[in-house]
Design a protein around this motif. Structure first.
Motif, PDB file in Angstrom:
ATOM      1  N   UNK A   1       0.848  -1.195   0.000  1.00  0.00           N
ATOM      2  CA  UNK A   1       0.000   0.000   0.000  1.00  0.00           C
ATOM      3  C   UNK A   1       0.888   1.251   0.000  1.00  0.00           C
ATOM      4  N   UNK A   2       0.393   2.305  -0.690  1.00  0.00           N
ATOM      5  CA  UNK A   2       1.201   3.529  -0.733  1.00  0.00           C
ATOM      6  C   UNK A   2       1.337   4.128   0.666  1.00  0.00           C
ATOM      7  N   UNK A   3       2.436   4.763   0.903  1.00  0.00           N
ATOM      8  CA  UNK A   3       2.645   5.417   2.205  1.00  0.00           C
ATOM      9  C   UNK A   3       3.103   6.855   1.955  1.00  0.00           C
ATOM     10  N   UNK A   4       2.976   7.668   2.966  1.00  0.00           N
ATOM     11  CA  UNK A   4       3.380   9.075   2.804  1.00  0.00           C
ATOM     12  C   UNK A   4       4.718   9.303   3.493  1.00  0.00           C
ATOM     13  N   UNK A   5       5.331  10.391   3.168  1.00  0.00           N
ATOM     14  CA  UNK A   5       6.528  10.831   3.881  1.00  0.00           C
ATOM     15  C   UNK A   5       6.304  12.262   4.350  1.00  0.00           C
ATOM     16  N   UNK A   6       6.881  12.597   5.480  1.00  0.00           N
ATOM     17  CA  UNK A   6       6.843  13.980   5.953  1.00  0.00           C
ATOM     18  C   UNK A   6       7.485  14.859   4.882  1.00  0.00           C
ATOM     19  N   UNK A   7       7.048  16.104   4.761  1.00  0.00           N
ATOM     20  CA  UNK A   7       7.708  16.998   3.791  1.00  0.00           C
ATOM     21  C   UNK A   7       9.190  17.116   4.129  1.00  0.00           C
ATOM     22  N   UNK A   8      10.000  17.233   3.086  1.00  0.00           N
ATOM     23  CA  UNK A   8      11.457  17.285   3.284  1.00  0.00           C
ATOM     24  C   UNK A   8      11.853  18.380   4.272  1.00  0.00           C
TER      25      UNK A   8
END
Ligand code: FMN
Length: 211
Positions: A195-202
């Motif tokens: 499943x797709x996951x998110x990352x915190x903004x750089x």
């Protein structure tokens, strides 16, 4: 990703996701597994002392035994194998062998070899347990990542697992006392994508020059 062309590193990195559903009919040939492990062990390690050890669990009965220890995670039963990433708490004892190999290959002088052997046998060997554990965990983390990317580049998928009972695992799988169990990695052919996951903004995680 086309199976005809080799994916570039950026594609491999972007297409790796933790996969939790595997095709149980696909067994990664042992030779290919060895190729993946051979690429993984090119990872860097503290003083090149390579503390990692692996147990590749690909026997169906053993995977069944592992299943409850790994909190009944379904992928343990479907994966082609589960790789137990271990750290050898006496890893520095291989310093002499490693640095002698380096000297013989012409990569270091006798003097540098002696310096590193001395460091392994006197400095590493006498570190506090917590410092040793920290070195093992960092190096095992690096190799695990490299292993997962190597697998993805070959069309296989993985999921790293910290969700297992480490005490039970070392007991039930008779792991000798001087090994530290760091993580398990299920590996196989995906039956459905991760499943797709998110990352915190750089900008929330990377800072320039000060934090
Ligand atoms: C140290 C570690 C332990 C993890 N343990 C588990 C686990 O026990 N079971 C699981 O399904 N996923 C586990 N994961 C996978 C994470 O949930 C996953 O990496 C994260 O959600 C980001 O998703 P991605 O890997 O698809 O990018 C673990 C990941 C790491 C790095």
């Amino acid at each position: 990703m086309s199976i005809l062309t080799k994916p570039d590193l950026q594609t491999v990195i972007r297409e790796r996701h933790s996969v939790r559903h595997y095709d149980p009919s696909v067994k990664i040939p042992r030779q290919e597994m060895e190729e993946i492990l051979s690429e993984a062990i090119l990872a860097p390690s503290s003083s090149n002392l390579q503390p990692w050890r692996f147990v590749v669990i690909d026997d169906a009965e053993l995977l069944k035994k592992l299943h409850p220890i790994a909190n009944n995670q379904e992928h343990v039963l479907q994966a082609s194998a589960v790789i137990a990433v271990l750290g050898d708490m006496k890893w520095y004892e291989k310093g002499r062998q490693i640095y002698t190999m380096s000297e013989e290959a012409g990569y270091m002088t006798e003097e540098i070899k002696q310096y590193f052997i001395n460091s392994a046998e006197n400095i590493y060997a006498n570190m506090d347990q917590s410092v040793k554990e920290s070195i093992i965990d960092v190096d095992a983390g690096l190799i695990s990542m490299q292993l997962m990317l190597s697998a993805r580049a070959r069309g296989y998928d993985t999921v790293p697992m910290g969700g297992y009972n480490k005490v039970k695992f070392v007991e039930e799988f008779k792991i000798p006392e001087h090994y530290r169990s760091v993580m398990l990695i299920a590996i196989g052919k995906a039956a459905s994508p991760g499943r797709p996951t998110v990352r915190l903004p750089l900008e929330d995680v990377a800072f320039w020059n000060e934090i």
